[in-house]
Scaffold this motif. Structure first.
Motif, PDB file in Angstrom:
ATOM      1  N   TYR A  22       0.775  -1.156  -0.051  1.00  0.00           N
ATOM      2  CA  TYR A  22      -0.086   0.002   0.035  1.00  0.00           C
ATOM      3  C   TYR A  22       0.992   1.419   0.031  1.00  0.00           C
ATOM      4  O   TYR A  22       1.923   1.086   0.759  1.00  0.00           O
ATOM      5  N   VAL A  23       0.472   1.980  -0.890  1.00  0.00           N
ATOM      6  CA  VAL A  23       1.248   3.573  -0.720  1.00  0.00           C
ATOM      7  C   VAL A  23       0.298   4.426   0.041  1.00  0.00           C
ATOM      8  O   VAL A  23       0.560   5.274   0.927  1.00  0.00           O
ATOM      9  N   ASP A  24      -1.125   4.195  -0.076  1.00  0.00           N
ATOM     10  CA  ASP A  24      -2.259   5.153   0.585  1.00  0.00           C
ATOM     11  C   ASP A  24      -2.252   4.574   1.903  1.00  0.00           C
ATOM     12  O   ASP A  24      -2.910   3.288   1.995  1.00  0.00           O
ATOM     13  N   LYS A  25      -1.994   5.434   3.229  1.00  0.00           N
ATOM     14  CA  LYS A  25      -2.146   4.674   4.511  1.00  0.00           C
ATOM     15  C   LYS A  25      -3.627   4.439   4.757  1.00  0.00           C
ATOM     16  O   LYS A  25      -4.077   3.493   5.504  1.00  0.00           O
ATOM     17  N   ASP A  26      -4.617   5.210   4.221  1.00  0.00           N
ATOM     18  CA  ASP A  26      -6.042   5.181   4.586  1.00  0.00           C
ATOM     19  C   ASP A  26      -6.340   3.833   4.078  1.00  0.00           C
ATOM     20  O   ASP A  26      -7.104   3.377   4.556  1.00  0.00           O
ATOM     21  N   LYS A  27      -6.028   3.453   2.891  1.00  0.00           N
ATOM     22  CA  LYS A  27      -6.315   2.222   2.244  1.00  0.00           C
ATOM     23  C   LYS A  27      -5.890   0.961   2.969  1.00  0.00           C
ATOM     24  O   LYS A  27      -6.457  -0.143   3.188  1.00  0.00           O
ATOM     25  N   MET A  28      -4.349   1.201   3.708  1.00  0.00           N
ATOM     26  CA  MET A  28      -4.103  -0.118   4.275  1.00  0.00           C
ATOM     27  C   MET A  28      -4.767  -0.106   5.619  1.00  0.00           C
ATOM     28  O   MET A  28      -5.157  -1.232   6.078  1.00  0.00           O
ATOM     29  N   LYS A  29      -5.274   1.038   6.435  1.00  0.00           N
ATOM     30  CA  LYS A  29      -6.113   1.026   7.380  1.00  0.00           C
ATOM     31  C   LYS A  29      -7.283   0.413   7.259  1.00  0.00           C
ATOM     32  O   LYS A  29      -7.869  -0.437   7.978  1.00  0.00           O
ATOM     33  N   ALA A  30      -8.022   0.667   6.105  1.00  0.00           N
ATOM     34  CA  ALA A  30      -9.398  -0.056   5.630  1.00  0.00           C
ATOM     35  C   ALA A  30      -9.124  -1.705   5.574  1.00  0.00           C
ATOM     36  O   ALA A  30      -9.764  -2.318   5.892  1.00  0.00           O
ATOM     37  N   ALA A  31      -7.926  -2.211   4.925  1.00  0.00           N
ATOM     38  CA  ALA A  31      -7.755  -3.449   4.556  1.00  0.00           C
ATOM     39  C   ALA A  31      -7.393  -4.207   6.149  1.00  0.00           C
ATOM     40  O   ALA A  31      -7.954  -5.283   6.242  1.00  0.00           O
ATOM     41  N   MET A  32      -6.808  -3.355   7.188  1.00  0.00           N
ATOM     42  CA  MET A  32      -6.451  -4.127   8.323  1.00  0.00           C
ATOM     43  C   MET A  32      -7.613  -4.020   8.902  1.00  0.00           C
ATOM     44  O   MET A  32      -8.017  -5.129   9.790  1.00  0.00           O
ATOM     45  N   LYS A  33      -8.602  -3.163   8.907  1.00  0.00           N
ATOM     46  CA  LYS A  33      -9.945  -2.944   9.601  1.00  0.00           C
ATOM     47  C   LYS A  33     -10.698  -4.284   9.170  1.00  0.00           C
ATOM     48  O   LYS A  33     -11.641  -4.626  10.043  1.00  0.00           O
ATOM     49  N   ALA A  34     -10.877  -4.339   8.122  1.00  0.00           N
ATOM     50  CA  ALA A  34     -11.672  -5.550   7.311  1.00  0.00           C
ATOM     51  C   ALA A  34     -11.088  -7.050   7.967  1.00  0.00           C
ATOM     52  O   ALA A  34     -11.813  -7.835   8.217  1.00  0.00           O
ATOM     53  N   ILE A  35      -9.837  -7.130   8.046  1.00  0.00           N
ATOM     54  CA  ILE A  35      -9.105  -8.384   8.387  1.00  0.00           C
ATOM     55  C   ILE A  35      -9.605  -8.554  10.043  1.00  0.00           C
ATOM     56  O   ILE A  35     -10.066  -9.595  10.380  1.00  0.00           O
TER      57      ILE A  35
END
Length: 321
Positions: free
Chosen positions: A297-310
């Motif tokens: 991920y480059v976008d931190k918000d997208k990374m956080k969203a992915a982790m939240k889904a997990i």
């Protein structure tokens, strides 16, 4: 006939016709640049470049060879397959142990090896990882072709997640049958592995970290116990075990749990590294350098969203009360 067939399969897997050819055609000297993600360069613990054949020779006397990976890295999985075949060439009395299958699915793995079920059934009923077909199929098929045991060494993910939520005390709530799917004892002391794990945690919640480490070491203790128990029943065999890099590197994870259970076993590590990651100086690991995986991920918000889904999926797990 069986021996010659097995050796032929090993040679095919290595892309060579004889053991002497391995050093010439499949090993990549450390001086050569990495041109694809399949390439790797091998080094001894002292930093000396090795061929694949030389690596196999160095590991010849090990009871257990732990080979690390970044899950989904093509170079790491190719190295595992090539090393398995090279070790088999010099000692066909082997077994394959895998993080990627769990104890409760051992009977499914055995059915597949015996030809009683097909691969689609193995994948579905054995709950194989999503990347089984691309990354782990070569290992299992090599074992199957050469009639080698495959140890479903890990603990079920559902139990591990519940330990992560409730701590090691969760094991006391498991039914007797399910309790056997996890190691009898967890290693929870303040050892070097514990310190390394704590250093990787950044959320600042001490109790949460404690529960998470119990879950982490439940993986390592279960895999270690699975291999130690197997060798107690099959003395003299050599095991090659494939698992995530964190479990293998520097002998802190699974290796230390094996040694605690049977200090007479010789355990050796083969750990992937990149130009940005390495093992600690003085570690006993043999290493193979590969290209790093692409940035997730480059976008931190997208990374956080992915982790939240997990984490959201983990919350839906039903644990015993």
């Amino acid at each position: 006939m069986k021996k010659w067939l097995s050796l032929g399969l090993a040679s095919l897997m290595l892309g060579c016709a004889s053991h002497s050819d391995v050093a010439d055609t499949t090993a990549i000297e450390a001086a050569q640049p990495l041109s694809t993600m399949y390439d790797s360069t091998i080094l001894s613990p002292q930093g000396q470049p090795l061929t694949l054949a030389q690596l196999a020779t160095a590991l010849k006397d090990a009871d257990i060879v732990l080979v690390g990976e970044w899950h989904g890295h093509p170079g790491a999985h190719l190295m595992q397959a090539h090393l398995f075949a090279a070790l088999y060439q010099q000692n066909p009395d082997m077994a394959l142990s895998m993080e990627q299958f769990t104890r409760d699915k051992q009977h499914v793995v055995n059915q597949y090896l015996a030809g009683e079920i097909g691969e689609k059934t193995l994948i579905k009923e054995g709950k194989a990882w999503p990347n089984y077909s691309s990354d782990y199929r070569p290992l299992v098929e090599f074992a199957k072709a050469n009639q080698l045991d495959v140890i479903a060494a890990n603990a079920p993910k559902s139990i591990i997640r519940c330990i992560g939520q409730q701590g090691e005390g969760y094991l006391d709530r498991l039914p007797a049958t399910e309790r056997k799917w996890v190691a009898e004892q967890l290693t929870l002391g303040d050892d070097a592995y514990h310190a390394k794990f704590n250093a990787s945690m950044h959320h600042g919640d001490e109790e949460k970290t404690k529960r998470q480490f119990a879950a982490q070491t439940a993986w390592d203790d279960t895999m270690a116990e699975s291999m130690v128990d197997y060798l107690a029943l099959h003395p003299g065999k050599q095991i090659i075990h494939v698992a995530g890099r964190f479990h293998v590197a520097e002998g802190l994870g699974t290796a230390s749990r094996i040694t605690a259970r049977n200090p007479n076993l010789k355990v050796m590590m083969v750990t992937p590294v990149t130009e940005k990651t390495n093992v600690a100086e003085g570690s006993p690991d043999y290493t193979f350098e590969v290209m790093p995986l692409p940035t997730a991920y480059v976008d931190k918000d997208k990374m956080k969203a992915a982790m939240k889904a997990i984490y959201g999926r983990n919350k839906g797990i039903k644990c015993y009360k």
